[in-house]
Design a protein around this motif. Sequence first.
Motif, PDB file in Angstrom:
ATOM      1  N   LEU A   1      14.647  10.820 -12.232  1.00 23.77           N
ATOM      2  CA  LEU A   1      15.450  11.358 -13.332  1.00 23.77           C
ATOM      3  C   LEU A   1      16.837  10.720 -13.371  1.00 23.77           C
ATOM      4  O   LEU A   1      17.382  10.475 -14.439  1.00 23.77           O
ATOM      5  N   ARG A   2      17.399  10.427 -12.196  1.00 25.40           N
ATOM      6  CA  ARG A   2      18.700   9.732 -12.174  1.00 25.40           C
ATOM      7  C   ARG A   2      18.552   8.339 -12.771  1.00 25.40           C
ATOM      8  O   ARG A   2      19.426   7.873 -13.500  1.00 25.40           O
ATOM      9  N   GLU A   3      17.441   7.682 -12.477  1.00 21.99           N
ATOM     10  CA  GLU A   3      17.211   6.352 -13.063  1.00 21.99           C
ATOM     11  C   GLU A   3      17.072   6.436 -14.580  1.00 21.99           C
ATOM     12  O   GLU A   3      17.346   5.476 -15.287  1.00 21.99           O
ATOM     13  N   GLU A   4      16.634   7.584 -15.082  1.00 21.44           N
ATOM     14  CA  GLU A   4      16.543   7.799 -16.530  1.00 21.44           C
ATOM     15  C   GLU A   4      17.911   8.122 -17.135  1.00 21.44           C
ATOM     16  O   GLU A   4      18.024   8.311 -18.338  1.00 21.44           O
ATOM     17  N   GLY A   5      18.926   8.257 -16.280  1.00 26.81           N
ATOM     18  CA  GLY A   5      20.276   8.474 -16.771  1.00 26.81           C
ATOM     19  C   GLY A   5      20.737   9.926 -16.736  1.00 26.81           C
ATOM     20  O   GLY A   5      21.811  10.245 -17.238  1.00 26.81           O
ATOM     21  N   TYR A   6      19.939  10.810 -16.143  1.00 23.78           N
ATOM     22  CA  TYR A   6      20.349  12.218 -16.061  1.00 23.78           C
ATOM     23  C   TYR A   6      21.239  12.444 -14.838  1.00 23.78           C
ATOM     24  O   TYR A   6      21.107  11.760 -13.832  1.00 23.78           O
ATOM     25  N   ALA A   7      22.113  13.424 -14.945  1.00 27.90           N
ATOM     26  CA  ALA A   7      22.770  13.959 -13.765  1.00 27.90           C
ATOM     27  C   ALA A   7      21.790  14.979 -13.192  1.00 27.90           C
ATOM     28  O   ALA A   7      21.205  15.754 -13.938  1.00 27.90           O
ATOM     29  N   VAL A   8      21.596  14.960 -11.872  1.00 25.24           N
ATOM     30  CA  VAL A   8      20.545  15.793 -11.284  1.00 25.24           C
ATOM     31  C   VAL A   8      21.069  16.579 -10.091  1.00 25.24           C
ATOM     32  O   VAL A   8      21.655  16.010  -9.171  1.00 25.24           O
ATOM     33  N   ASP A   9      20.872  17.891 -10.116  1.00 23.70           N
ATOM     34  CA  ASP A   9      21.131  18.729  -8.957  1.00 23.70           C
ATOM     35  C   ASP A   9      19.784  19.195  -8.426  1.00 23.70           C
ATOM     36  O   ASP A   9      18.805  19.258  -9.167  1.00 23.70           O
ATOM     37  N   THR A  10      19.755  19.541  -7.133  1.00 22.75           N
ATOM     38  CA  THR A  10      18.482  19.964  -6.550  1.00 22.75           C
ATOM     39  C   THR A  10      18.650  21.250  -5.745  1.00 22.75           C
ATOM     40  O   THR A  10      19.743  21.569  -5.278  1.00 22.75           O
ATOM     41  N   ALA A  11      17.551  21.980  -5.612  1.00 23.13           N
ATOM     42  CA  ALA A  11      17.522  23.162  -4.755  1.00 23.13           C
ATOM     43  C   ALA A  11      16.127  23.218  -4.133  1.00 23.13           C
ATOM     44  O   ALA A  11      15.136  22.928  -4.795  1.00 23.13           O
ATOM     45  N   ALA A  12      16.072  23.573  -2.845  1.00 26.93           N
ATOM     46  CA  ALA A  12      14.800  23.545  -2.133  1.00 26.93           C
ATOM     47  C   ALA A  12      14.189  24.933  -1.947  1.00 26.93           C
ATOM     48  O   ALA A  12      13.120  25.074  -1.366  1.00 26.93           O
ATOM     49  N   ASP A  13      14.867  25.969  -2.432  1.00 29.12           N
ATOM     50  CA  ASP A  13      14.244  27.301  -2.412  1.00 29.12           C
ATOM     51  C   ASP A  13      14.715  28.098  -3.631  1.00 29.12           C
ATOM     52  O   ASP A  13      15.672  27.707  -4.310  1.00 29.12           O
ATOM     53  N   GLY A  14      14.035  29.205  -3.885  1.00 25.94           N
ATOM     54  CA  GLY A  14      14.283  29.964  -5.093  1.00 25.94           C
ATOM     55  C   GLY A  14      15.668  30.596  -5.157  1.00 25.94           C
ATOM     56  O   GLY A  14      16.282  30.635  -6.227  1.00 25.94           O
ATOM     57  N   GLU A  15      16.173  31.043  -4.033  1.00 22.72           N
ATOM     58  CA  GLU A  15      17.491  31.704  -4.040  1.00 22.72           C
ATOM     59  C   GLU A  15      18.605  30.727  -4.391  1.00 22.72           C
ATOM     60  O   GLU A  15      19.474  31.007  -5.230  1.00 22.72           O
ATOM     61  N   GLU A  16      18.556  29.575  -3.718  1.00 21.43           N
ATOM     62  CA  GLU A  16      19.566  28.549  -3.980  1.00 21.43           C
ATOM     63  C   GLU A  16      19.442  28.082  -5.440  1.00 21.43           C
ATOM     64  O   GLU A  16      20.441  27.886  -6.135  1.00 21.43           O
ATOM     65  N   GLY A  17      18.195  27.931  -5.888  1.00 21.58           N
ATOM     66  CA  GLY A  17      17.954  27.480  -7.260  1.00 21.58           C
ATOM     67  C   GLY A  17      18.501  28.458  -8.279  1.00 21.58           C
ATOM     68  O   GLY A  17      19.178  28.068  -9.236  1.00 21.58           O
ATOM     69  N   LEU A  18      18.241  29.744  -8.074  1.00 28.66           N
ATOM     70  CA  LEU A  18      18.729  30.757  -9.009  1.00 28.66           C
ATOM     71  C   LEU A  18      20.248  30.776  -9.029  1.00 28.66           C
ATOM     72  O   LEU A  18      20.874  30.841 -10.088  1.00 28.66           O
ATOM     73  N   TYR A  19      20.842  30.671  -7.846  1.00 26.40           N
ATOM     74  CA  TYR A  19      22.306  30.667  -7.754  1.00 26.40           C
ATOM     75  C   TYR A  19      22.893  29.518  -8.586  1.00 26.40           C
ATOM     76  O   TYR A  19      23.815  29.709  -9.371  1.00 26.40           O
ATOM     77  N   LYS A  20      22.321  28.325  -8.393  1.00 24.72           N
ATOM     78  CA  LYS A  20      22.840  27.162  -9.143  1.00 24.72           C
ATOM     79  C   LYS A  20      22.572  27.316 -10.637  1.00 24.72           C
ATOM     80  O   LYS A  20      23.437  27.004 -11.466  1.00 24.72           O
ATOM     81  N   ALA A  21      21.376  27.776 -10.980  1.00 19.26           N
ATOM     82  CA  ALA A  21      21.015  27.910 -12.402  1.00 19.26           C
ATOM     83  C   ALA A  21      21.921  28.913 -13.111  1.00 19.26           C
ATOM     84  O   ALA A  21      22.222  28.776 -14.296  1.00 19.26           O
ATOM     85  N   GLN A  22      22.363  29.940 -12.366  1.00 18.77           N
ATOM     86  CA  GLN A  22      23.266  30.935 -12.958  1.00 18.77           C
ATOM     87  C   GLN A  22      24.712  30.445 -12.996  1.00 18.77           C
ATOM     88  O   GLN A  22      25.492  30.878 -13.835  1.00 18.77           O
ATOM     89  N   SER A  23      25.037  29.527 -12.072  1.00 19.86           N
ATOM     90  CA  SER A  23      26.435  29.094 -11.947  1.00 19.86           C
ATOM     91  C   SER A  23      26.812  27.993 -12.917  1.00 19.86           C
ATOM     92  O   SER A  23      27.982  27.829 -13.246  1.00 19.86           O
ATOM     93  N   TRP A  24      25.818  27.178 -13.345  1.00 18.99           N
ATOM     94  CA  TRP A  24      26.108  26.038 -14.196  1.00 18.99           C
ATOM     95  C   TRP A  24      25.254  26.117 -15.453  1.00 18.99           C
ATOM     96  O   TRP A  24      24.174  26.691 -15.442  1.00 18.99           O
ATOM     97  N   ASP A  25      25.757  25.450 -16.525  1.00 19.96           N
ATOM     98  CA  ASP A  25      24.957  25.361 -17.749  1.00 19.96           C
ATOM     99  C   ASP A  25      24.133  24.078 -17.736  1.00 19.96           C
ATOM    100  O   ASP A  25      24.570  23.059 -18.238  1.00 19.96           O
TER     101      ASP A  25
END
Length: 216
Positions: free
Chosen positions: A20-44
Amino acid sequence: MRILIIEDEADLLASLAKALREEGYAVDTAADGEEGLYKAQSWDYDALVLDVMLPRLDGWSVLQRLRQTKKTPVLMLTARDTARDRVRGLDTGADDYMVKPFDLNELFARLRALIRRAAGQTRNTLDIGDLVINTAARRVTCAGQVIALTAREYALVEFLALHRGEVVTRTTLYEHLFDEDDNTLSNLLDVHVSNLRKKLGAGFITTHRGHGYSIE
Ligand code: CA
């Protein structure tokens, strides 16, 4: 465009993020559901790629809690293809659904479609005067001639074009164009805007001093 991938299979997470970075996207990652939910709620984020089977909090619960506050487009990944899972995904508020193993180009195309629809666009080209922005090819042409843009420059043009007529704040641009590993203290945004003006014309991007930028 900035995407969050929530996936616990380390190899898949790394290869997806790289692609996805090679496609030109900025990419964040999370390896579990809690971390993922936290990030998804914190950023648009512009879109989420969300695995169903995750440690700590499964994909269904992440989606359900996220939907209480956010409409971020969500593409779910599942290991099983059953009607029951698809129905559950759609009922919980998923926007699309792919079964592993999936084709990478198809995932790219589905993400582009989700991001476009979220911005209220159904076509994959945006016309601005003589310029045509092709979001499928990630290419800008002027009177049929391709204009060479870097991935970041393209991302900036596409984001402003999808929000045409709106003043997009610098904060919003930083949030959507740069990921958590980028140095947001740098003045890269000004450099990109300045380069784009050289390539697309001085009046193409309007500066709203103290507010942000727009394409009219
Ligand atoms: Ca998993």
